[in-house]
Each structure stands twice: as structure tokens, then as C-alpha cells.
Design a protein around this motif. Structure first.
Motif, mmCIF file in Angstrom:
data_model
loop_
_atom_site.group_PDB
_atom_site.id
_atom_site.type_symbol
_atom_site.label_atom_id
_atom_site.label_comp_id
_atom_site.label_asym_id
_atom_site.label_seq_id
_atom_site.Cartn_x
_atom_site.Cartn_y
_atom_site.Cartn_z
ATOM 1 N N GLU A 12 135.281 9.187 -12.546
ATOM 2 C CA GLU A 12 133.961 9.262 -13.167
ATOM 3 C C GLU A 12 133.567 10.730 -13.241
ATOM 4 N N CYS A 13 133.242 11.209 -14.421
ATOM 5 C CA CYS A 13 133.026 12.640 -14.641
ATOM 6 C C CYS A 13 131.829 13.191 -13.867
ATOM 7 N N PHE A 57 128.076 15.261 -17.037
ATOM 8 C CA PHE A 57 127.941 14.124 -17.949
ATOM 9 C C PHE A 57 128.773 12.972 -17.395
ATOM 10 N N GLY A 58 128.624 11.815 -17.970
ATOM 11 C CA GLY A 58 129.349 10.650 -17.484
ATOM 12 C C GLY A 58 130.629 10.396 -18.266
ATOM 13 N N ILE A 91 126.419 0.650 -11.397
ATOM 14 C CA ILE A 91 126.901 0.185 -12.700
ATOM 15 C C ILE A 91 128.406 -0.062 -12.623
ATOM 16 N N ILE A 92 129.084 0.674 -11.730
ATOM 17 C CA ILE A 92 130.518 0.432 -11.529
ATOM 18 C C ILE A 92 130.731 -0.925 -10.864
ATOM 19 N N LEU A 93 129.935 -1.231 -9.844
ATOM 20 C CA LEU A 93 130.062 -2.532 -9.196
ATOM 21 C C LEU A 93 129.708 -3.658 -10.165
ATOM 22 N N ALA A 94 128.727 -3.415 -11.051
ATOM 23 C CA ALA A 94 128.394 -4.408 -12.080
ATOM 24 C C ALA A 94 129.580 -4.615 -13.014
ATOM 25 N N VAL A 154 139.909 4.827 -19.113
ATOM 26 C CA VAL A 154 139.037 5.594 -18.208
ATOM 27 C C VAL A 154 139.748 6.864 -17.750
ATOM 28 N N LEU A 155 141.004 6.727 -17.349
ATOM 29 C CA LEU A 155 141.779 7.878 -16.887
ATOM 30 C C LEU A 155 141.980 8.890 -18.013
#
Length: 564
Positions: free
Chosen positions: A229-230, A436-437, A500-503, A529-530
Motif C-alpha cells: 500500500e503506497c 497517495f494510495g 478498508i483492507i480488512l473490508a 496491487v504489486l
């Protein structure tokens, strides 16, 4: 870098000066200096051997340029330099003078006209660490963005100086100070503890996922998404305090989940009190690091009282069943009726200790270095005024910022915030750091949260403890920002990212459970994602890239990662 100049000349009086003698006459083109905690002005005179001045430059030492390598243009043939303070509060750690070929001019002697008040300060310190001067300074050699507030204040804690950064509680700065105390006042020293906390978030997310989903597969997916996650990457490599607040927020909800899923009816009371106590400890450390812990504290209170209400409902049910012939002698029901009142009272008393007494004690204790400081003259009676200042600052701040963004834009990664740019690279190359994300994580997270809310509207929220904790934690991390009217930034969403990751993992589990043949889609998603992380790695790490690569990362018009 693990090294940086550390000895210094600190002038607190106007008119103090240091004379620096070269090894001969040189054509001087510039001065490079590394400043400490100062906000004054000084004059640089190029002089000949007879003391006559051939060039004079006025230099402002701005607070925003501390622990950074700055340059002042000079021009003249001279045998030495005299630096004189024209205002108080000048702090120089190292200086160097360059000739017309860009080479450092050798120095043979220094002398002070007026000794400074600081016993550690000496004019000879201005040129005693020439080997530590970087040829081309970058973020690896100096502070950037809000490090000038938080890392600076950490140094002040260590040395008993007047406390500068007053808009957040002290504990986060004390964590930074721990790294400086061990490794020195250098970029590695002021960043390493935050990075360690960022690393520790990964196994913590794994444990949280394992606890909720009862599966190593889904625990791994949660840890994987946070690893790449950035925002997590950027915010845990900079010496600011957000990483500590977010770490303790994850930790407090992890222990609250453990508490919520225990029952003093079927287990000894101690089994529920221990995670409750650890939750309270994490809460205290969180609010002493940053007030965002208070937002999450509201979520902890909701979950705690919901748990007590659940125990009460079980007690009422047990009472009702015991009045019937069928269950009148049931040992478990009798145990519930017997345990409820004493266990509930003890739990409430423990909760007062864990969530009020201990957090207040931790919070006040975090201010001890300020009260003991040699400078500043703070007293315990000033503690309340400090809290009022913090509240008023965050409530009524009217300052604007070119990279501020509103809360509703954060889940869409609409407006990154630019932290650093290297202005001294050769033409055709860029180097920046922005927060940022990872769009593959954040966009999927937004969809997953919406799906979770829709699912909750159709079912009973309390029927699934994992879903309940995720929604409550996310609501308390995110929704308070809706009410904030001052300038806000995308990094304020950082505390919401773990949830939000767990969601997302929750939705992934649902999809795989219902449509098992589509498990390959999850593998593709993790690869995406990677790849997104790798693609944007230069924009969040300061890595030097050619202009063409910098341009292709500007996918959205509002994304400004590099110099235009």
C-alpha cells in the motif's frame, strides 16, 4: 544517511562572529551551510588578509530550512570569511566555501570574536566535519516536509530545549527521539523508529486477519495488501507522527475484537480482562501520539458497551429459561445468572482503570520531558493551556495549502500531497516523494466498504463480530473528518486504510466462498496491487527517473508528483 554534521555554533546574541581563515587566496563563488534550530539572520563577509571586506551577503536562516543543506551566492577573491549575526537565534552546524571550480576551499583556522553562551557551541565547529558534506544533497541527507517540526521537536526533547511543535501530544516525537538518541541526529536516526512501527503493522494485520477470518490465506491477503500500500510505504519512512497513531489504532481494535469475542460466562473473567487492558493501553499510547486516537476511542466505547449489552441479554434469557421446568436446573444457565452482576461490575471498574486512568496517566507522563526542559520554563500548570491551544489550532486554523484535499476525495486518490522534490538533478531526470494510495487497494476498498454496508442493511450487523468491528473502526477513523473545516490532506485517510483492507478481505472471502471457481481472480488482483506499487515506486521513494517515466505516472490531471 546514518551520518550528518552534529557539532555546531549557536549564537543567541546579535553581533557575535566567527572568522574563518583559508589556506590562501581563493576566488569564492558560494557558501553551503547546514543549519540547526535557528530563525535568525547573519552576514557573510569575504575578507582579504588585511581585514578589508571584498563582498558582503545577508543570509536569512529560515526555520523551514533547518537540517537542510542551503547555499548562499558569494563572489570575490578572499583569504577568509567573517560570519556575524545580525539578529539573535542563529544556529549553524557546518559550513563550506566553494571556489570557482566547485571545490571546497581548505580552512586552516577559525576564531571567535565573542564566545557564545552555549558550552557546546564553538566557532571551530563550523568547519570541523567537512567530510560529511554531501556532494549532491537529497532527502537522504536532510529533512523534508513536516520532519522540520516533528524531528526537530524530538531533538529538543533530548536536549532540554524549548518545545516547538505544540499542535500534537508529545509521545510521537518521543518515539522519534528514541531513534535519535541511539543513532544520532541524522536522517536514519530520526526515521528508523517510525519505519520499525510501519514494519510491525504487517504482522499485526496478519494477526488481525487471522483472528477475524480464522484462515491463514485471508490473513496473508490482508498483510499483503498493507505491505504494498503506497500510503503505508510513504508515511512510515518519514519522521512524522502519523505512523504511531495508526499503529496503535490497529492495535486497540485488534484487542477490542479479542475482548468482544470472549465471554466471562464460558471463560474465566481474566480471559476477557487481559485483552481489555491491552486495548486500553494501546488507546492511551495512541492518544498520547496523536488525537486521532480519540476518534477511535469512540468506536472502542461503542463496542465495549455493545459487548456488555450482549452479556446482559444472555443474562435476561437465562433468567427466563430458568423459570421453566425444562431448564430450571441447567448448570450453565445458573452460572450465567450468578456471574452476570459481579462480572459486569468488575468489568466496568476495570474499564475505568484501562480507558480513563491509565490513558490519562500515559498522556500526562508524555509531557514530563517538556516540564523538565532547561529552556521554555514550562510548568505542570501549563498542561491545560497546551490542550486548549491544540484544540483551538485544529478547530480554527484558516491556513490554506496547495495540496490540501477534502475528505470525500480521499477514497478515490484524487489529490496526492507532494512532500519532496530534488531541484539539483541533471536535466532530463526527476526525483520526488508524494503521499497517495495504491489505487488498486483504495478503489477496491471503497467498493468493498459499500458492499459491506449494503450487506449490513440486509442482515443484522451484530450477527458477525468481524464485520461489526471493521465498520465501527472505519466509521470512527473516517467520519470525524467530515466535520473538520480546516485544511485537510489525503494522509488523514491513513488511519482508515487498514480497515478498508480488512473490508476488502471480507468481500474476497465472500466471493471465494460463494464462487470458488473464481479464486484465480484474487491472485490476479494481488498481482495488480504489486504491479501498481512497483509502477509508482519512484514517486513515493525519491528514486531518480527520466522525464518520460515521470510523465507517464501523471495518469490523472490532479496527480502532481514531479516538477512541471
Amino acid at each position: 544517511s546514518t551520518v550528518a554534521p552534529s557539532t555546531y555554533w549557536r549564537s543567541q546574541e546579535q553581533g557575535e562572529s566567527v572568522a574563518i581563515q583559508f589556506d590562501g587566496e581563493h576566488v569564492v563563488s558560494s557558501m553551503r551551510y547546514y543549519g540547526g534550530i535557528g530563525d535568525g539572520r547573519f552576514v557573510v563577509d569575504l575578507v582579504q588578509s588585511d581585514g578589508s571586506s571584498v563582498y558582503t551577503a545577508d543570509v536569512d536562516q529560515e526555520y523551514g530550512n533547518m537540517y537542510k543543506w542551503e547555499e548562499a551566492e558569494l563572489l570575490g577573491s578572499a583569504t577568509g570569511v567573517v560570519i556575524t549575526t545580525s539578529t539573535p537565534d542563529v544556529w549553524l552546524i557546518e559550513t563550506a566555501f566553494y571556489d570557482s571550480d566547485g571545490q571546497i576551499i581548505p580552512v586552516v583556522s577559525t576564531s571567535e570574536t565573542v564566545a557564545t553562551q552555549d558550552e557546546k557551541s564553538s566557532g571551530t565547529n563550523l568547519v570541523d566535519e567537512q567530510s560529511l558534506i554531501p556532494e549532491n544533497p537529497t532527502f537522504m541527507d536532510e529533512m523534508y516536509f513536516d520532519e522540520i517540526y516533528h524531528a526537530r521537536t524530538a531533538y529538543e526533547h533530548i536536549n532540554g530545549l524549548e518545545y516547538y511543535e505544540t499542535t500534537h501530544p508529545p509521545l510521537g516525537k518521543l518515539f522519534i527521539a528514541a531513534g535519535i538518541s541511539i543513532f544520532g541526529m541524522n536522517p536514519f536516526g530520526w526515521r528508523i523508529v517510525g519505519t520499525i512501527f510501519g514494519i510491525m503493522m504487517i504482522p499485526l494485520m496478519y494477526l488481525f486477519g487471522k483472528r477475524i477470518f480464522k484462515s491463514t490465506r485471508y490473513a496473508f491477503i490482508g498483510a499483503f495488501l498493507l505491505s504494498f500500500e503506497c500510503m503505508h510505504f510513504v508515511q512510515t519512512r518519514i519522521a512524522t507522527i502519523d505512523v504511531y497513531g495508526v499503529f496503535f489504532i490497529i492495535l486497540m481494535f485488534y484487542f477490542m475484537y479479542r475482548y468482544y469475542t470472549t465471554s466471562y460466562y464460558s471463560q474465566p473473567l481474566k480471559s476477557s480482562i487481559i485483552p481489555l487492558g491491552l486495548c486500553g493501553l494501546a488507546f492511551g499510547l495512541g492518544i498520547a501520539s496523536k488525537w486521532i486516537g480519540l476518534y477511535s476511542g469512540a468506536g472502542l466505547a461503542i463496542l465495549f458497551f455493545m459487548s456488555l449489552y450482549n452479556r446482559f441479554k444472555e443474562y435476561k434469557t437465562a433468567n427466563g429459561l430458568l423459570q421453566t421446568d425444562q431448564y430450571g436446573e441447567d448448570e450453565y444457565l445458573l452460572s450465567v445468572r450468578e456471574k452476570f452482576k459481579p462480572a459486569a461490575i468488575k468489568t466496568l471498574l476495570w474499564a475505568v482503570l484501562f480507558f480513563i486512568v491509565i490513558p490519562i496517566a500515559i498522556y500526562i507522563a508524555s509531557y514530563i520531558p517538556i516540564f523538565l526542559a532547561k529552556e521554555g520554563n514550562y510548568a505542570f500548570s501549563d498542561l491545560w493551556e497546551m490542550q486548549l491551544f491544540m484544540f483551538n489550532y485544529h478547530s480554527f486554523l484558516t491556513a490554506t495549502h496547495p495540496f490540501s484535499s477534502q475528505w470525500w476525495s480521499w477514497p478515490f486518490v484524487a489529490r496526492p500531497i507532494w512532500y519532496y522534490a530534488n531541484y539539483s538533478l541533471q536535466e532530463g531526470y526527476q526525483s520526488s516523494i508524494a503521499a497517495f494510495g495504491n489505487v488498486a487497494v483504495w478503489w477496491a476498498g471503497f467498493v468493498s466498504v459499500v458492499a459491506l454496508l449494503i450487506n449490513t442493511a440486509k442482515t443484522k450487523l451484530t450477527s458477525d463480530t468481524g464485520k461489526l468491528v471493521i465498520i465501527v473502526a472505519l466509521a470512527c477513523s473516517f467520519l470525524p473528518w467530515v466535520l473538520v473545516t480546516r485544511a485537510t490532506f489525503i494522509y488523514h485517510y491513513f488511519a482508515s486504510v487498514p480497515f478498508i483492507i480488512l473490508a476488502t478481505v471480507y468481500v474476497i472471502r465472500f466471493i471465494e466462498t460463494k464462487y470458488g471457481r473464481y479464486k484465480w481472480v484474487v491472485k490476479v488482483y494481488l498481482i495488480v496491487v504489486l504491479l501498481v506499487f512497483v509502477f509508482f515506486y519512484p514517486a513515493m521513494s525519491g528514486m531518480q527517473v527520466p522525464d518520460w517515466y515521470a510523465q507517464i505516472q501523471q495518469i490523472m490531471a490532479s496527480w502532481h508528483f514531479y516538477l512541471q
